[in-house]
Design a protein around this motif. Structure first.
Motif, PDB file in Angstrom:
ATOM      1  N   ALA A  22      24.743 -44.677  -8.862  1.00  0.00           N
ATOM      2  CA  ALA A  22      26.169 -44.788  -8.633  1.00  0.00           C
ATOM      3  C   ALA A  22      26.553 -46.229  -8.339  1.00  0.00           C
ATOM      4  O   ALA A  22      25.746 -47.034  -7.903  1.00  0.00           O
ATOM      5  N   THR A  23      27.808 -46.549  -8.578  1.00  0.00           N
ATOM      6  CA  THR A  23      28.275 -47.910  -8.366  1.00  0.00           C
ATOM      7  C   THR A  23      28.862 -48.029  -6.969  1.00  0.00           C
ATOM      8  O   THR A  23      28.963 -47.058  -6.217  1.00  0.00           O
ATOM      9  N   THR A  24      29.295 -49.246  -6.646  1.00  0.00           N
ATOM     10  CA  THR A  24      29.923 -49.482  -5.338  1.00  0.00           C
ATOM     11  C   THR A  24      31.437 -49.345  -5.416  1.00  0.00           C
ATOM     12  O   THR A  24      32.117 -49.580  -4.430  1.00  0.00           O
ATOM     13  N   VAL A  48      25.642 -40.687  -5.551  1.00  0.00           N
ATOM     14  CA  VAL A  48      25.568 -41.380  -4.266  1.00  0.00           C
ATOM     15  C   VAL A  48      25.966 -42.843  -4.450  1.00  0.00           C
ATOM     16  O   VAL A  48      25.390 -43.535  -5.282  1.00  0.00           O
ATOM     17  N   PRO A  49      26.962 -43.321  -3.705  1.00  0.00           N
ATOM     18  CA  PRO A  49      27.349 -44.730  -3.850  1.00  0.00           C
ATOM     19  C   PRO A  49      26.184 -45.657  -3.522  1.00  0.00           C
ATOM     20  O   PRO A  49      25.421 -45.396  -2.585  1.00  0.00           O
ATOM     21  N   LEU A 109      22.938 -46.217  -0.345  1.00  0.00           N
ATOM     22  CA  LEU A 109      21.509 -46.457  -0.535  1.00  0.00           C
ATOM     23  C   LEU A 109      21.106 -47.811   0.049  1.00  0.00           C
ATOM     24  O   LEU A 109      20.038 -47.953   0.643  1.00  0.00           O
ATOM     25  N   ASP A 110      21.965 -48.805  -0.108  1.00  0.00           N
ATOM     26  CA  ASP A 110      21.685 -50.117   0.480  1.00  0.00           C
ATOM     27  C   ASP A 110      21.613 -50.014   2.008  1.00  0.00           C
ATOM     28  O   ASP A 110      20.768 -50.646   2.651  1.00  0.00           O
ATOM     29  N   PHE A 111      22.503 -49.197   2.574  1.00  0.00           N
ATOM     30  CA  PHE A 111      22.543 -49.044   4.026  1.00  0.00           C
ATOM     31  C   PHE A 111      21.255 -48.423   4.549  1.00  0.00           C
ATOM     32  O   PHE A 111      20.658 -48.941   5.500  1.00  0.00           O
ATOM     33  N   ILE A 112      20.796 -47.330   3.949  1.00  0.00           N
ATOM     34  CA  ILE A 112      19.593 -46.697   4.474  1.00  0.00           C
ATOM     35  C   ILE A 112      18.358 -47.546   4.193  1.00  0.00           C
ATOM     36  O   ILE A 112      17.363 -47.446   4.911  1.00  0.00           O
ATOM     37  N   ARG A 113      18.432 -48.420   3.186  1.00  0.00           N
ATOM     38  CA  ARG A 113      17.311 -49.323   2.941  1.00  0.00           C
ATOM     39  C   ARG A 113      17.166 -50.312   4.099  1.00  0.00           C
ATOM     40  O   ARG A 113      16.061 -50.723   4.444  1.00  0.00           O
ATOM     41  N   ALA A 120      29.699 -35.426  -0.473  1.00  0.00           N
ATOM     42  CA  ALA A 120      29.503 -35.649  -1.904  1.00  0.00           C
ATOM     43  C   ALA A 120      30.844 -35.642  -2.631  1.00  0.00           C
ATOM     44  O   ALA A 120      31.049 -36.380  -3.600  1.00  0.00           O
ATOM     45  N   GLU A 121      31.763 -34.802  -2.163  1.00  0.00           N
ATOM     46  CA  GLU A 121      33.077 -34.728  -2.800  1.00  0.00           C
ATOM     47  C   GLU A 121      33.839 -36.033  -2.617  1.00  0.00           C
ATOM     48  O   GLU A 121      34.460 -36.550  -3.546  1.00  0.00           O
ATOM     49  N   ASP A 122      33.764 -36.592  -1.389  1.00  0.00           N
ATOM     50  CA  ASP A 122      34.447 -37.864  -1.137  1.00  0.00           C
ATOM     51  C   ASP A 122      33.868 -38.979  -1.988  1.00  0.00           C
ATOM     52  O   ASP A 122      34.574 -39.915  -2.376  1.00  0.00           O
ATOM     53  N   ALA A 123      32.578 -38.894  -2.267  1.00  0.00           N
ATOM     54  CA  ALA A 123      31.915 -39.937  -3.050  1.00  0.00           C
ATOM     55  C   ALA A 123      32.046 -39.709  -4.551  1.00  0.00           C
ATOM     56  O   ALA A 123      31.576 -40.509  -5.343  1.00  0.00           O
TER      57      ALA A 123
END
Length: 434
Positions: free
Chosen positions: A2-4, A214-215, A219-223, A308-311
């Motif tokens: 997913a993109t940002t 998933v934005p 993923l960057d945040f949990i990394r 997931a809906e918001d994303a």
């Protein structure tokens, strides 16, 4: 991936704006004062009997700086509460109801025990609730079919395995400290796995393909979630000092109880001293409840918990529909799934699109080794529809075959979904890392 688009990076500055909405009320000065008072009372007891080696270690821990990470402190508080309850167990107390003064002490120790038991239960429930919140949030991005079900089953199996590891330690005579060292080790492993998910390394690179929509910013945040100076450092700086003070208070409570009960025959608890202890436990439990309720609200409303809906994952899932194919009379349809790790699951769900006649189709599954050798995994059988799965014991290729070769005249319209679900979701991968 997913993109940002539509989402901003989850940085410390971004989280700071969110945390501004949640100022934490200050801890009463009495919490710090009582911890210092209990440490001083413990030091005075050294005149009654020399400090034993285990008491010296506890004394050093009570005087040291608590761990920096919030979740580590939550585990530390659970450990200390269990240690105190171990000391307060009626069968281990040196206090007998031989005099009115002793009866009063027993009554106050019972009150302390009841408060800590209640607090321990609340803390356990708090951690479990947060774990479920994280797991269920991530699961909203998973395929809502047999694959999501299998991932949940894997989570449950992993939980059982971890619990079995703890049970084995306890059966072997492990102490409370040993048990919590293992529990924290397991938690640290989960934190590494969570970071792996964000960077798509190791076995988690396979899981990323299930995170539909998933934005990238998430993923960057949990990394970065484990980084000492990462985005979560903002939460630690704002809310950590209160928790650190509570950690020091519970350590002081344990230290005083330990040294005073060990010397009870030489010097009984003074009325003023037991009053200090009781006050410390009261403030500790009351403030700890307030803290967990506060941090729970902050956590559940955090901006990294979007649905997931918001994303926009619901739209992304449209590409994850069942496939359809026509299998001519006398022909077969094959799908080969590649499995990189044992304990993966091969799963399928299929049905025939019914026409005027009630028809069926043959189905079987073969394993193909790296050398090309074939082994029948699921024997041939004819179905109108079927849903199933099995756990793999070998890496390699698995061929799913729908067989219409026995039909001379009728083609079959097959609707199906298949997948190889990797053994990648540990329960605490979805647990909160604060």
């Amino acid at each position: 991936m997913a993109t940002t688009e539509g989402f901003v990076p989850i940085t410390r500055a971004y989280l700071a704006r969110y945390y501004d909405k949640y100022p934490l009320p200050p801890l009463p000065d009495a919490a710090t004062d009582l911890a210092a008072r209990l440490r001083a009372l413990s030091a005075d007891l050294a005149a009654v009997a020399p400090i034993a080696p285990d008491e010296e270690l506890l004394k050093q821990e009570a005087a040291s700086i608590p761990a920096h990470k919030i979740d580590e402190n939550l585990w530390k508080n659970r450990e200390q509460m269990e240690e105190i309850l171990f000391l307060l167990n009626t069968s281990r107390r040196p206090v007998a109801k031989s005099t009115p003064e002793d009866s009063e002490i027993v009554s106050k120790l019972d009150d302390i025990e009841a408060k800590l038991k209640d607090m321990l239960k609340k803390l356990e429930q708090f951690q479990l609730k947060n774990a479920d919140n994280v797991f269920n949030t991530v699961m909203t991005y998973m395929p809502q079919d047999f694959r999501g079900t299998l991932i949940r089953q894997q989570r449950e199996r992993s939980e059982r395995n971890k619990q079995a590891e703890v049970d084995s330690l306890v059966s072997a005579g492990g102490s409370i400290r040993d048990r919590y060292a293992l529990l924290w080790k397991q938690q640290m492993e989960r934190r590494v796995q969570l970071a792996q998910l964000g960077s798509a390394t190791g076995v988690y690179k396979t899981l990323v393909r299930y995170l539909v929509g998933v934005p990238q910013v998430l993923l960057d945040f949990i990394r970065q979630i484990n980084d000492n100076n990462g985005p979560m450092e903002e939460q630690r700086e704002r809310y950590g000092p209160t928790l650190y003070a509570l950690t020091k208070l519970v350590l002081a409570i344990r230290l005083y109880l330990h040294v005073s009960l060990a010397r009870y025959e030489q010097r009984k608890l003074e009325e003023d001293d037991i009053a200090v202890l009781q006050q410390a436990v009261t403030i500790y439990t009351e403030e700890f409840v307030k803290f967990t309720e506060f941090i729970g609200e902050v956590f559940v409303n955090a901006p990294f918990f979007i649905s997931a809906e918001d994303a926009g994952a619901a739209d992304a899932r449209k590409s994850d529909e069942y496939k359809e194919t026509i299998i001519p009379a006398g022909k077969t349809h094959e799908v080969i799934l590649s499995v990189e790790a044992v304990n993966s699951y091969i799963a399928w769900d299929f049905s025939l699109q019914q026409g005027a006649l009630n028809m069926d189709i043959g189905f079987h599954v073969e394993y193909i080794s790296h050398s090309g050798e074939k082994t029948l995994i699921l024997p041939y059988r004819r179905y109108e529809a079927d849903q199933g799965n099995f756990c793999t014991v070998s890496a390699g290729s698995y061929k799913l075959v729908w067989d219409n070769s026995y039909s001379s005249f009728f083609k079959k319209s097959l609707r199906y979904k298949v997948d190889a679900v990797p053994p990648v979701v540990e329960p605490a991968v979805m647990r909160p890392v604060l």
